[in-house]
Design an enzyme around this catalytic site. Structure first.
Site, mmCIF file in Angstrom:
data_model
loop_
_atom_site.group_PDB
_atom_site.id
_atom_site.type_symbol
_atom_site.label_atom_id
_atom_site.label_comp_id
_atom_site.label_asym_id
_atom_site.label_seq_id
_atom_site.Cartn_x
_atom_site.Cartn_y
_atom_site.Cartn_z
ATOM 1 N N HIS A 1 0.867 -1.193 0.000
ATOM 2 C CA HIS A 1 0.000 0.000 0.000
ATOM 3 C C HIS A 1 0.898 1.235 0.000
ATOM 4 O O HIS A 1 1.485 1.573 1.014
ATOM 5 C CB HIS A 1 -0.919 0.023 1.225
ATOM 6 C CG HIS A 1 -1.905 1.156 1.201
ATOM 7 N ND1 HIS A 1 -3.262 0.974 1.358
ATOM 8 C CD2 HIS A 1 -1.741 2.482 1.025
ATOM 9 C CE1 HIS A 1 -3.882 2.131 1.279
ATOM 10 N NE2 HIS A 1 -2.979 3.084 1.086
ATOM 11 N N HIS B 1 1.601 5.389 -1.627
ATOM 12 C CA HIS B 1 1.305 6.587 -2.424
ATOM 13 C C HIS B 1 2.634 7.221 -2.843
ATOM 14 O O HIS B 1 3.488 7.454 -1.985
ATOM 15 C CB HIS B 1 0.539 7.622 -1.596
ATOM 16 C CG HIS B 1 -0.766 7.110 -1.067
ATOM 17 N ND1 HIS B 1 -1.956 7.279 -1.730
ATOM 18 C CD2 HIS B 1 -1.059 6.403 0.055
ATOM 19 C CE1 HIS B 1 -2.938 6.708 -1.028
ATOM 20 N NE2 HIS B 1 -2.412 6.162 0.059
ATOM 21 N N VAL B 2 2.793 7.472 -4.135
ATOM 22 C CA VAL B 2 4.032 8.141 -4.588
ATOM 23 C C VAL B 2 3.759 9.470 -5.295
ATOM 24 O O VAL B 2 4.696 10.166 -5.669
ATOM 25 C CB VAL B 2 4.882 7.212 -5.490
ATOM 26 C CG1 VAL B 2 5.481 6.078 -4.667
ATOM 27 C CG2 VAL B 2 4.095 6.675 -6.671
ATOM 28 N N ARG B 3 2.453 9.816 -5.488
ATOM 29 C CA ARG B 3 2.084 11.079 -6.166
ATOM 30 C C ARG B 3 2.706 11.134 -7.565
ATOM 31 O O ARG B 3 3.061 10.134 -8.126
ATOM 32 C CB ARG B 3 2.498 12.305 -5.331
ATOM 33 C CG ARG B 3 2.228 12.220 -3.832
ATOM 34 C CD ARG B 3 0.774 12.004 -3.457
ATOM 35 N NE ARG B 3 0.595 12.057 -2.003
ATOM 36 C CZ ARG B 3 -0.447 11.564 -1.366
ATOM 37 N NH1 ARG B 3 -1.434 10.974 -2.031
ATOM 38 N NH2 ARG B 3 -0.542 11.657 -0.061
ATOM 39 N N ASN C 1 -4.919 7.496 -6.246
ATOM 40 C CA ASN C 1 -5.640 8.748 -5.927
ATOM 41 C C ASN C 1 -4.839 9.987 -6.301
ATOM 42 O O ASN C 1 -4.522 10.822 -5.478
ATOM 43 C CB ASN C 1 -6.053 8.788 -4.444
ATOM 44 C CG ASN C 1 -4.873 8.702 -3.494
ATOM 45 O OD1 ASN C 1 -3.831 8.132 -3.830
ATOM 46 N ND2 ASN C 1 -5.019 9.264 -2.311
ATOM 47 N N LYS D 1 -9.215 0.093 -6.235
ATOM 48 C CA LYS D 1 -9.255 0.701 -4.906
ATOM 49 C C LYS D 1 -10.586 1.413 -4.713
ATOM 50 O O LYS D 1 -10.980 2.237 -5.538
ATOM 51 C CB LYS D 1 -8.103 1.704 -4.766
ATOM 52 C CG LYS D 1 -8.074 2.472 -3.444
ATOM 53 C CD LYS D 1 -7.623 1.612 -2.276
ATOM 54 C CE LYS D 1 -7.767 2.317 -0.936
ATOM 55 N NZ LYS D 1 -6.693 3.255 -0.632
ATOM 56 N N HIS E 1 -10.572 1.415 1.423
ATOM 57 C CA HIS E 1 -10.372 2.379 2.520
ATOM 58 C C HIS E 1 -11.654 2.309 3.348
ATOM 59 O O HIS E 1 -12.680 2.857 2.959
ATOM 60 C CB HIS E 1 -10.137 3.794 1.971
ATOM 61 C CG HIS E 1 -9.895 4.793 3.069
ATOM 62 N ND1 HIS E 1 -8.695 5.443 3.229
ATOM 63 C CD2 HIS E 1 -10.688 5.219 4.084
ATOM 64 C CE1 HIS E 1 -8.765 6.228 4.298
ATOM 65 N NE2 HIS E 1 -9.971 6.131 4.826
ATOM 66 N N HIS F 1 -4.865 -0.614 5.647
ATOM 67 C CA HIS F 1 -4.453 0.117 6.859
ATOM 68 C C HIS F 1 -5.453 -0.020 8.015
ATOM 69 O O HIS F 1 -6.049 0.951 8.439
ATOM 70 C CB HIS F 1 -4.166 1.592 6.566
ATOM 71 C CG HIS F 1 -5.128 2.261 5.607
ATOM 72 N ND1 HIS F 1 -6.487 2.287 5.798
ATOM 73 C CD2 HIS F 1 -4.918 2.921 4.451
ATOM 74 C CE1 HIS F 1 -7.046 2.941 4.801
ATOM 75 N NE2 HIS F 1 -6.114 3.335 3.965
ATOM 76 N N LEU G 1 -5.178 9.172 7.831
ATOM 77 C CA LEU G 1 -6.511 8.563 7.859
ATOM 78 C C LEU G 1 -6.437 7.126 7.379
ATOM 79 O O LEU G 1 -5.772 6.884 6.367
ATOM 80 C CB LEU G 1 -7.486 9.372 6.989
ATOM 81 C CG LEU G 1 -7.856 10.751 7.548
ATOM 82 C CD1 LEU G 1 -8.668 11.543 6.536
ATOM 83 C CD2 LEU G 1 -8.610 10.630 8.867
ATOM 84 N N ASP H 1 1.289 2.586 3.568
ATOM 85 C CA ASP H 1 0.452 3.765 3.343
ATOM 86 C C ASP H 1 1.295 5.029 3.417
ATOM 87 O O ASP H 1 0.795 6.091 3.797
ATOM 88 C CB ASP H 1 -0.717 3.833 4.338
ATOM 89 C CG ASP H 1 -1.788 4.821 3.904
ATOM 90 O OD1 ASP H 1 -1.824 5.181 2.708
ATOM 91 O OD2 ASP H 1 -2.587 5.247 4.764
ATOM 92 N N HIS I 1 3.206 14.467 1.639
ATOM 93 C CA HIS I 1 2.605 15.783 1.387
ATOM 94 C C HIS I 1 3.704 16.809 1.620
ATOM 95 O O HIS I 1 4.587 16.585 2.460
ATOM 96 C CB HIS I 1 1.473 16.071 2.385
ATOM 97 C CG HIS I 1 0.243 15.263 2.173
ATOM 98 N ND1 HIS I 1 -0.664 15.522 1.168
ATOM 99 C CD2 HIS I 1 -0.244 14.191 2.839
ATOM 100 C CE1 HIS I 1 -1.657 14.648 1.239
ATOM 101 N NE2 HIS I 1 -1.414 13.822 2.243
ATOM 102 N N ALA J 1 -3.942 14.869 5.454
ATOM 103 C CA ALA J 1 -3.820 13.565 6.125
ATOM 104 C C ALA J 1 -2.783 12.713 5.411
ATOM 105 O O ALA J 1 -2.810 12.582 4.197
ATOM 106 C CB ALA J 1 -5.159 12.851 6.122
HETATM 107 ZN ZN LIG Z 1 -3.520 5.085 1.524
#
Ligand SMILES: [Zn+2]
Length: 343
Positions: free
Chosen positions: A13, A15-17, A41, A99, A136, A174, A219, A247, A251, A263
């Site tokens: 899980h 996130h790398v943007r 996302n 997802k 989620h 998560h 979150l 996760d 940011h 978050a």
């Molecule tokens: Zn996540």
């Protein structure tokens, strides 16, 4: 124990943007993990196979040339996803899951699903094509206390989904509560869960006691100590239903240290080290390898990695930030010492 060598792990899980942030964070993950399930996302979200393949190329371009890393792509489920797209995703070797974000649940989830029952035909298609659903699991109802949102989601939606689609493989992403752990334990083998390092290491005092600490805000929000203990027990139990998913969610520091802070905890810089710390505290370092390197691959029906990584019991200090100036990202445990270091 002075060193710990384990099979090369994966992050189930992540996130790398994109853009500059992707370039800052990708080397951290690629140094630690052989593969990662990439969350979709972005703004706009990655909803089609074609978009995911473009994003995959962008990720691969940000991986340092001397590291070998495979991004495992996912698609963002929306009310307008089609069964044709699900079929296409199932047939694409690079797409590994969909997802589900309830609309408004977390960062960039505005396009998420507002009416979960309305997408049941899509879940039926995923079950038919044997494509996992990553959830989620939080309700977004304003009237529901933020600390109760995971538990209420399980009662309101998750039980019904698992009853209606017994063949659907689901990862409850998560997990943060005793109730989520119990739900996963009581379910069939095709229901699994990821657990983050921050939910194993901290309780909600980390966010709220002695001043507001925005870098611990993620979150689902970190819960009270009894829940943390339940998560540690699950992660170190040797039960294959529970596996590693950081996760890690970068940011910009300016958007975390803000009147309305985003978050997400950034943990990719030291993911394995943070898990090792949590497992060592539970006297369960011998359970880390299967949690980090075996159970996730088995669930996704992918081969386990060959090769190893070694952690050393050497204290080191986490930098204050990664990235430059207004593009800086503050990592979890910034300026603090970690007991384990990845060689
Ligand atoms: Zn996540």
């Amino acid at each position: 124990m002075k060193t710990l060598t384990i099979t090369r792990p994966d992050d189930w899980h992540l996130h790398v943007r994109n853009g500059a942030v992707l370039k800052t964070v990708m080397p951290h993950t690629a140094r630690q993990f052989a593969r990662a399930i990439i969350m979709p996302n972005l703004k706009p979200p990655v909803t089609t196979v074609a978009q995911a393949l473009i994003y995959r190329e962008e990720i691969l371009a940000a991986v340092p040339a001397d590291l070998d890393f495979t991004p495992l792509m996912t698609l963002y489920l929306t009310g307008s996803t089609t069964t044709a797209e699900i079929k296409k995703a199932a047939e694409c070797e690079h797409i590994h899951a969909f997802k589900l974000y309830p609309a408004g649940a977390t960062t960039n989830s505005d396009s998420g699903v507002a009416d979960i029952k309305a997408i049941y035909p899509l879940l039926a298609a995923m079950e038919r094509h044997d494509l996992p659903l990553l959830i989620h699991g939080e309700v977004t109802d304003d009237a529901c206390d933020i600390f109760d949102r995971e538990r209420v989601f399980i009662d309101t939606y998750l039980s019904d989904i698992t009853r209606n689609f017994p063949g659907l493989r689901i990862v409850v992403e998560h997990v943060t509560t005793t109730e989520a752990v119990q739900f996963v334990l009581a379910s069939t083998p095709n229901i699994a869960a990821t657990i983050t390092p921050q939910h194993l290491l901290f309780n909600r005092n980390a966010i709220l006691a002695g001043g507001i600490k925005p870098h611990y805000y993620c979150l689902p929000i970190i819960k009270r100590e009894s829940h943390r203990l339940a998560l540690v027990e699950a992660a170190t139990s040797g039960n294959p239903k529970f596996f590693l998913g950081t996760d890690s969610a970068p940011h910009l520091t300016s958007l975390k240290e803000n009147a309305c802070g985003c978050a997400g905890c950034y943990s990719a810089h030291a993911a394995l080290e943070l898990y090792a710390e949590a497992f060592e505290r539970a006297d369960a370092l011998n359970k880390l390898e299967a949690f980090a390197s075996f159970y996730g691959a088995d669930f996704y029906r992918l081969p386990r990695n060959s090769g190893t990584v070694t952690l050393e019991k050497t204290a080191w200090k986490v930098p204050a930030v990664y990235g430059k100036n207004d593009l800086s990202i503050t990592p979890l445990k910034a300026n603090e010492e970690l007991p384990w270091k990845l060689q």
